[in-house]
Design a protein around this motif. Sequence first.
Motif, PDB file in Angstrom:
ATOM      1  N   ILE A 110     140.881 -42.188  64.209  1.00  0.00           N
ATOM      2  CA  ILE A 110     140.878 -41.004  65.064  1.00  0.00           C
ATOM      3  C   ILE A 110     139.671 -41.103  65.991  1.00  0.00           C
ATOM      4  O   ILE A 110     138.517 -41.090  65.530  1.00  0.00           O
ATOM      5  N   GLU A 111     139.926 -41.171  67.283  1.00  0.00           N
ATOM      6  CA  GLU A 111     138.861 -41.198  68.283  1.00  0.00           C
ATOM      7  C   GLU A 111     139.193 -40.176  69.357  1.00  0.00           C
ATOM      8  O   GLU A 111     140.288 -40.186  69.926  1.00  0.00           O
ATOM      9  N   ILE A 112     138.224 -39.296  69.634  1.00  0.00           N
ATOM     10  CA  ILE A 112     138.413 -38.237  70.619  1.00  0.00           C
ATOM     11  C   ILE A 112     137.341 -38.382  71.693  1.00  0.00           C
ATOM     12  O   ILE A 112     136.149 -38.540  71.384  1.00  0.00           O
ATOM     13  N   GLU A 113     137.773 -38.320  72.949  1.00  0.00           N
ATOM     14  CA  GLU A 113     136.868 -38.475  74.084  1.00  0.00           C
ATOM     15  C   GLU A 113     136.979 -37.245  74.991  1.00  0.00           C
ATOM     16  O   GLU A 113     138.072 -36.679  75.164  1.00  0.00           O
ATOM     17  N   LEU A 114     135.824 -36.843  75.564  1.00  0.00           N
ATOM     18  CA  LEU A 114     135.756 -35.702  76.474  1.00  0.00           C
ATOM     19  C   LEU A 114     135.437 -36.218  77.876  1.00  0.00           C
ATOM     20  O   LEU A 114     134.490 -37.002  78.059  1.00  0.00           O
ATOM     21  N   TYR A 115     136.240 -35.798  78.843  1.00  0.00           N
ATOM     22  CA  TYR A 115     136.079 -36.262  80.231  1.00  0.00           C
ATOM     23  C   TYR A 115     135.904 -35.060  81.146  1.00  0.00           C
ATOM     24  O   TYR A 115     136.514 -34.000  80.947  1.00  0.00           O
ATOM     25  N   TYR A 134     137.890 -29.313  81.714  1.00  0.00           N
ATOM     26  CA  TYR A 134     137.607 -30.509  80.921  1.00  0.00           C
ATOM     27  C   TYR A 134     138.934 -31.162  80.499  1.00  0.00           C
ATOM     28  O   TYR A 134     139.981 -30.485  80.402  1.00  0.00           O
ATOM     29  N   ASN A 135     138.854 -32.461  80.224  1.00  0.00           N
ATOM     30  CA  ASN A 135     140.009 -33.217  79.722  1.00  0.00           C
ATOM     31  C   ASN A 135     139.660 -33.856  78.379  1.00  0.00           C
ATOM     32  O   ASN A 135     138.565 -34.447  78.231  1.00  0.00           O
ATOM     33  N   ILE A 136     140.540 -33.711  77.433  1.00  0.00           N
ATOM     34  CA  ILE A 136     140.370 -34.310  76.105  1.00  0.00           C
ATOM     35  C   ILE A 136     141.424 -35.403  75.928  1.00  0.00           C
ATOM     36  O   ILE A 136     142.614 -35.171  76.195  1.00  0.00           O
ATOM     37  N   ARG A 137     140.981 -36.580  75.476  1.00  0.00           N
ATOM     38  CA  ARG A 137     141.879 -37.699  75.212  1.00  0.00           C
ATOM     39  C   ARG A 137     141.657 -38.179  73.778  1.00  0.00           C
ATOM     40  O   ARG A 137     140.516 -38.441  73.376  1.00  0.00           O
ATOM     41  N   GLY A 138     142.737 -38.245  73.038  1.00  0.00           N
ATOM     42  CA  GLY A 138     142.668 -38.707  71.653  1.00  0.00           C
ATOM     43  C   GLY A 138     143.503 -39.966  71.455  1.00  0.00           C
ATOM     44  O   GLY A 138     144.623 -40.068  71.957  1.00  0.00           O
ATOM     45  N   ASN A 139     142.948 -40.922  70.726  1.00  0.00           N
ATOM     46  CA  ASN A 139     143.651 -42.159  70.366  1.00  0.00           C
ATOM     47  C   ASN A 139     143.739 -42.229  68.847  1.00  0.00           C
ATOM     48  O   ASN A 139     142.706 -42.174  68.157  1.00  0.00           O
ATOM     49  N   PHE A 140     144.960 -42.354  68.327  1.00  0.00           N
ATOM     50  CA  PHE A 140     145.176 -42.259  66.881  1.00  0.00           C
ATOM     51  C   PHE A 140     146.078 -43.408  66.405  1.00  0.00           C
ATOM     52  O   PHE A 140     147.040 -43.783  67.101  1.00  0.00           O
ATOM     53  N   ARG A 141     145.734 -43.901  65.226  1.00  0.00           N
ATOM     54  CA  ARG A 141     146.624 -44.841  64.535  1.00  0.00           C
ATOM     55  C   ARG A 141     147.065 -44.188  63.233  1.00  0.00           C
ATOM     56  O   ARG A 141     146.243 -43.753  62.423  1.00  0.00           O
ATOM     57  N   VAL A 142     148.386 -44.125  63.043  1.00  0.00           N
ATOM     58  CA  VAL A 142     148.975 -43.395  61.932  1.00  0.00           C
ATOM     59  C   VAL A 142     149.822 -44.351  61.103  1.00  0.00           C
ATOM     60  O   VAL A 142     150.503 -45.226  61.642  1.00  0.00           O
ATOM     61  N   ARG A 143     149.773 -44.155  59.778  1.00  0.00           N
ATOM     62  CA  ARG A 143     150.635 -44.906  58.870  1.00  0.00           C
ATOM     63  C   ARG A 143     151.577 -43.929  58.183  1.00  0.00           C
ATOM     64  O   ARG A 143     151.135 -42.949  57.572  1.00  0.00           O
ATOM     65  N   ALA A 144     152.867 -44.192  58.302  1.00  0.00           N
ATOM     66  CA  ALA A 144     153.887 -43.352  57.666  1.00  0.00           C
ATOM     67  C   ALA A 144     154.260 -43.949  56.316  1.00  0.00           C
ATOM     68  O   ALA A 144     154.477 -45.163  56.205  1.00  0.00           O
ATOM     69  N   PHE A 180     154.808 -48.052  57.407  1.00  0.00           N
ATOM     70  CA  PHE A 180     154.654 -48.727  58.698  1.00  0.00           C
ATOM     71  C   PHE A 180     153.641 -47.954  59.516  1.00  0.00           C
ATOM     72  O   PHE A 180     153.481 -46.738  59.357  1.00  0.00           O
ATOM     73  N   SER A 181     152.956 -48.654  60.407  1.00  0.00           N
ATOM     74  CA  SER A 181     151.878 -48.068  61.207  1.00  0.00           C
ATOM     75  C   SER A 181     152.226 -48.135  62.687  1.00  0.00           C
ATOM     76  O   SER A 181     152.967 -49.025  63.132  1.00  0.00           O
ATOM     77  N   TYR A 182     151.658 -47.197  63.445  1.00  0.00           N
ATOM     78  CA  TYR A 182     151.859 -47.185  64.897  1.00  0.00           C
ATOM     79  C   TYR A 182     150.733 -46.372  65.531  1.00  0.00           C
ATOM     80  O   TYR A 182     150.012 -45.619  64.862  1.00  0.00           O
ATOM     81  N   TRP A 183     150.594 -46.526  66.853  1.00  0.00           N
ATOM     82  CA  TRP A 183     149.586 -45.803  67.622  1.00  0.00           C
ATOM     83  C   TRP A 183     150.263 -44.688  68.430  1.00  0.00           C
ATOM     84  O   TRP A 183     151.414 -44.821  68.856  1.00  0.00           O
ATOM     85  N   PHE A 184     149.520 -43.592  68.636  1.00  0.00           N
ATOM     86  CA  PHE A 184     149.951 -42.584  69.596  1.00  0.00           C
ATOM     87  C   PHE A 184     148.714 -41.960  70.233  1.00  0.00           C
ATOM     88  O   PHE A 184     147.582 -42.104  69.737  1.00  0.00           O
ATOM     89  N   HIS A 185     148.925 -41.274  71.343  1.00  0.00           N
ATOM     90  CA  HIS A 185     147.823 -40.766  72.155  1.00  0.00           C
ATOM     91  C   HIS A 185     148.095 -39.300  72.505  1.00  0.00           C
ATOM     92  O   HIS A 185     149.235 -38.908  72.777  1.00  0.00           O
ATOM     93  N   GLY A 186     147.019 -38.517  72.460  1.00  0.00           N
ATOM     94  CA  GLY A 186     147.088 -37.105  72.821  1.00  0.00           C
ATOM     95  C   GLY A 186     146.253 -36.813  74.059  1.00  0.00           C
ATOM     96  O   GLY A 186     145.147 -37.359  74.210  1.00  0.00           O
ATOM     97  N   ARG A 187     146.774 -35.975  74.937  1.00  0.00           N
ATOM     98  CA  ARG A 187     146.071 -35.599  76.165  1.00  0.00           C
ATOM     99  C   ARG A 187     146.121 -34.079  76.303  1.00  0.00           C
ATOM    100  O   ARG A 187     147.183 -33.459  76.197  1.00  0.00           O
ATOM    101  N   CYS A 188     144.932 -33.475  76.563  1.00  0.00           N
ATOM    102  CA  CYS A 188     144.837 -32.025  76.771  1.00  0.00           C
ATOM    103  C   CYS A 188     143.940 -31.745  77.965  1.00  0.00           C
ATOM    104  O   CYS A 188     142.859 -32.344  78.106  1.00  0.00           O
ATOM    105  N   GLN A 189     144.382 -30.844  78.814  1.00  0.00           N
ATOM    106  CA  GLN A 189     143.568 -30.355  79.928  1.00  0.00           C
ATOM    107  C   GLN A 189     143.229 -28.885  79.663  1.00  0.00           C
ATOM    108  O   GLN A 189     144.128 -28.070  79.439  1.00  0.00           O
TER     109      GLN A 189
END
Length: 257
Positions: free
Chosen positions: A152-157, A211-221, A228-237
């Motif tokens: 879980i990585e969250i960035e503020l722009y 502000y803009n928030i960007r999240g990068n996540f790797r999830v295992r189901a 199985f694992s995969y990546w997804f990304h979250g974006r919030c303004q």
Amino acid sequence: MNRLFFHPKMLSLPPPPQPPPQRQAMATPLNQIVIAKQAMKQQTSAPEVPYFRSRKVAKEKPILIRQPRRTNPIVWCSAILCLVFSLLLIFFGVATLIVVLAIKPRIPLFDTPAAALNVIYFDSPEYFNGDFTFLANFSNPNRKLDVRFEYIEIELYFSDSLVAAQALQPFTQRRGKARLVAVHMISSLVHLPQNLAQELQKQVQSNRVTYNIRGNFRVRANLGLIHFSYWFHGRCQLEMTSPPTGVLLARSCRTKR
């Protein structure tokens, strides 16, 4: 005068010699006969020499029969291990495909229901400090799958300039459940280009900061033994009022793989 008298018997002359037959005229000389006979002997005897030699050579060479070599046991073990490994890969691949087609897993959702802008001030025209807090909402929409957030990585722009970043600890999210996590972002002497610094100061003065928030996540189901694992990304303004009492006015969030 002397007169010659011939006896009647003396008048009969011997018959002329008969010419030899034509065969004798074409008789071959002896030296040619000898040479021809020698040549015929060479022609008849020449192919016989290699024939007898080849038979002798064939008789002299022994026929070698090689015994089959035994395969090294290590080779057999390696082949068996490769076969077992290949079968396991095929089994898990087919099982994963069946799960994906049958369950149709959905990616988790990322949202920001609340936020607070506490501090924004400039030490110099291009360096600023900030204090920002928001609630991150992680929800699992799947009804049959549990998911684990492994990264879980969250960035503020501000605009396209990074002003803060933070990593969260991994956690497991049960099926159909949601989790709220408070995230505190601090910006200390962050450099901004002159045009962006001026834009941020204008937004603070107008009491509306974006502000803009960007999240990068790797999830295992997880589904029993299958995962199985995969990546997804979250974006919030986010739109907020100015500090020190900055509150969330509006938000727009989306999640994608």
